[in-house]
Motif scaffolding. Structure first.
Motif, mmCIF file in Angstrom:
data_model
loop_
_atom_site.group_PDB
_atom_site.id
_atom_site.type_symbol
_atom_site.label_atom_id
_atom_site.label_comp_id
_atom_site.label_asym_id
_atom_site.label_seq_id
_atom_site.Cartn_x
_atom_site.Cartn_y
_atom_site.Cartn_z
ATOM 1 N N GLU A 1 0.825 -1.206 0.000
ATOM 2 C CA GLU A 1 0.000 0.000 0.000
ATOM 3 C C GLU A 1 0.862 1.260 0.000
ATOM 4 O O GLU A 1 0.456 2.312 -0.478
ATOM 5 C CB GLU A 1 -0.936 0.001 1.209
ATOM 6 N N LEU A 2 2.027 1.115 0.614
ATOM 7 C CA LEU A 2 2.992 2.219 0.548
ATOM 8 C C LEU A 2 4.148 1.752 -0.334
ATOM 9 O O LEU A 2 4.720 0.697 -0.091
ATOM 10 C CB LEU A 2 3.509 2.565 1.954
ATOM 11 N N LYS A 3 4.473 2.552 -1.342
ATOM 12 C CA LYS A 3 5.499 2.133 -2.292
ATOM 13 C C LYS A 3 6.798 2.901 -2.122
ATOM 14 O O LYS A 3 6.844 3.925 -1.445
ATOM 15 C CB LYS A 3 4.968 2.349 -3.713
ATOM 16 N N ASP B 1 9.945 5.246 -2.088
ATOM 17 C CA ASP B 1 10.163 6.688 -2.217
ATOM 18 C C ASP B 1 8.919 7.530 -1.963
ATOM 19 O O ASP B 1 8.973 8.762 -2.090
ATOM 20 C CB ASP B 1 10.742 7.026 -3.605
ATOM 21 N N GLU B 2 7.846 6.878 -1.624
ATOM 22 C CA GLU B 2 6.652 7.638 -1.262
ATOM 23 C C GLU B 2 6.924 8.372 0.051
ATOM 24 O O GLU B 2 7.524 7.818 0.965
ATOM 25 C CB GLU B 2 5.477 6.664 -1.110
ATOM 26 N N PRO B 3 6.531 9.652 0.148
ATOM 27 C CA PRO B 3 6.798 10.393 1.389
ATOM 28 C C PRO B 3 5.819 10.020 2.509
ATOM 29 O O PRO B 3 4.628 9.821 2.264
ATOM 30 C CB PRO B 3 6.588 11.854 0.965
ATOM 31 N N PHE C 1 10.808 8.884 3.944
ATOM 32 C CA PHE C 1 10.291 8.232 2.747
ATOM 33 C C PHE C 1 10.386 6.718 2.873
ATOM 34 O O PHE C 1 11.239 6.202 3.595
ATOM 35 C CB PHE C 1 11.100 8.678 1.518
ATOM 36 N N GLU D 1 12.954 1.593 -0.960
ATOM 37 C CA GLU D 1 12.574 0.740 -2.071
ATOM 38 C C GLU D 1 13.016 -0.686 -1.773
ATOM 39 O O GLU D 1 14.188 -0.957 -1.543
ATOM 40 C CB GLU D 1 13.202 1.238 -3.371
#
Lengths: 128, 128, 128, 128
Positions: free
Chosen positions: C29-31, C33-35, C75, C78
DNA sequence: GTGGTCTAGACCACC
DNA sequence: GTGGTCTAGACCACG
């Protein structure tokens, strides 16, 4: 002299002895000047230590229920009926006091307490 | 949070604390999720050791009356009225049982016991 | 960023935050480099203290799930699918280990444990 | 009475004692009315403080697994097989629940979880 | 000898 | 600041 001890009871052994002898005196089963079994005899009967019975007798003597004569043994004190009655009431009153205090503390009213006492009395009376 | 300790009482200090807090919860004076004083604070108030209060809180937590969160403090558990009533009655019943048993054992009848309970109740109610 | 905290849970607040964010990363749900929300923002959302969120982020960073850039914020790291899978399994394995150890300790056999796991799995799956 | 303590474990010492004794009772290695080692003896054996063992015994008593008599020592409570089984299952179920919940949360299916449980069970069984 | 209570003081985790 | 764990040591009650 029928006394039964329970190792599993929360009550200390010596106190179980005290209570049962005291009960027999108050009920009149043991009468004035009647001799009690010797400490060693009773200890054997109950398969407990001499020290425990000794302590029970000491307690009973302190409270005036028995008296001890050097070399002769221990005997039941002579109490008249009035004395016995006073003691009976005092005994029970002391034991009820904690419960009644607690009842007040948690907010039970008098009727509720009495109803509960009746219930307990009937139950104990029956399966006794 | 009014709690009074008696050094003279036969009851251990931590148990006096337990009983009084439990009493206040059962009477509804302390409600669900209400915070209790911190262990250290209460210890100071009662001029007793931190450990004694801690032990009391631990006991209350084990019995389900309060819950404790590290770093936050202790709080009253939410109990519904049914639960409270059951506990109340059980508590008092247990404490009265010994006295009633003894009353039967020494030959008191139900009326006498009830009269005695009434007397004790009135007395304790007054000098409270 | 849906996170729910329970003050009543036995788990510390910061750990609840860690687990939920970690869960969202593992589920995808969180990918990468997403902040993430800033510490202060998230603290406000959860009506908890900055220190608690800070600690959660620190924990997540230590475990390699997120990274932090001075002045920019935090963040999501990855992770490739293999890494994610390894972590997933390790996570669950650690949490199951205690229960299985206990099962052995109290003498349950493997079949009984598996039956129990099936039962729990079905139940949780349904009322989820 | 074989008990091993790990200072490294995250679990408090007293709880390790509780778990292991409880485990032995549930497995039937300790039977009803069997005496436990005295607090002081066990403390020496485990080279820990008297208080730590005391706390463990207090916990076991609260939960009903043992009973303690002043001056006599502590003994295993008599539990019937039904009671033992209920407790066993409840214990393990509680400990497995968190792991299974987490497994569902990160998207593992039932087969994967069972395979993992089997693996853990075998491993722990061996290097025991 | 046994356990029960109370004390003081240290160190850690959490908020 | 909060509670949680562990320690050492004293005194009392019971057998």
């Amino acid at each position: 002299m029928l006394i039964t001890l329970s190792q599993k009871s929360a009550k200390p052994l010596y106190q179980q002895v005290v209570e049962q002898i005291k009960g027999q005196i108050l009920k009149g089963e043991l009468k004035g000047d009647e001799p009690l079994p010797s400490i060693r005899t009773l200890a054997k009967e109950l398969t407990t230590s001499v020290i425990t019975v000794k302590r029970a007798y000491a307690e009973l003597e302190k409270e005036g229920f028995i008296y001890t004569r050097q070399g002769l043994g221990s005997f039941v004190s002579e109490l008249n009926n009035d004395e016995i009655n006073v003691v009976k009431l005092k005994e029970v009153e002391d034991m009820l006091e904690d419960g009644v205090k607690r009842a007040i503390q948690v907010g039970l009213n008098l009727e509720e307490v009495i109803k509960m006492v009746e219930k307990i009395y009937q139950e104990r009376r029956e399966n006794k």
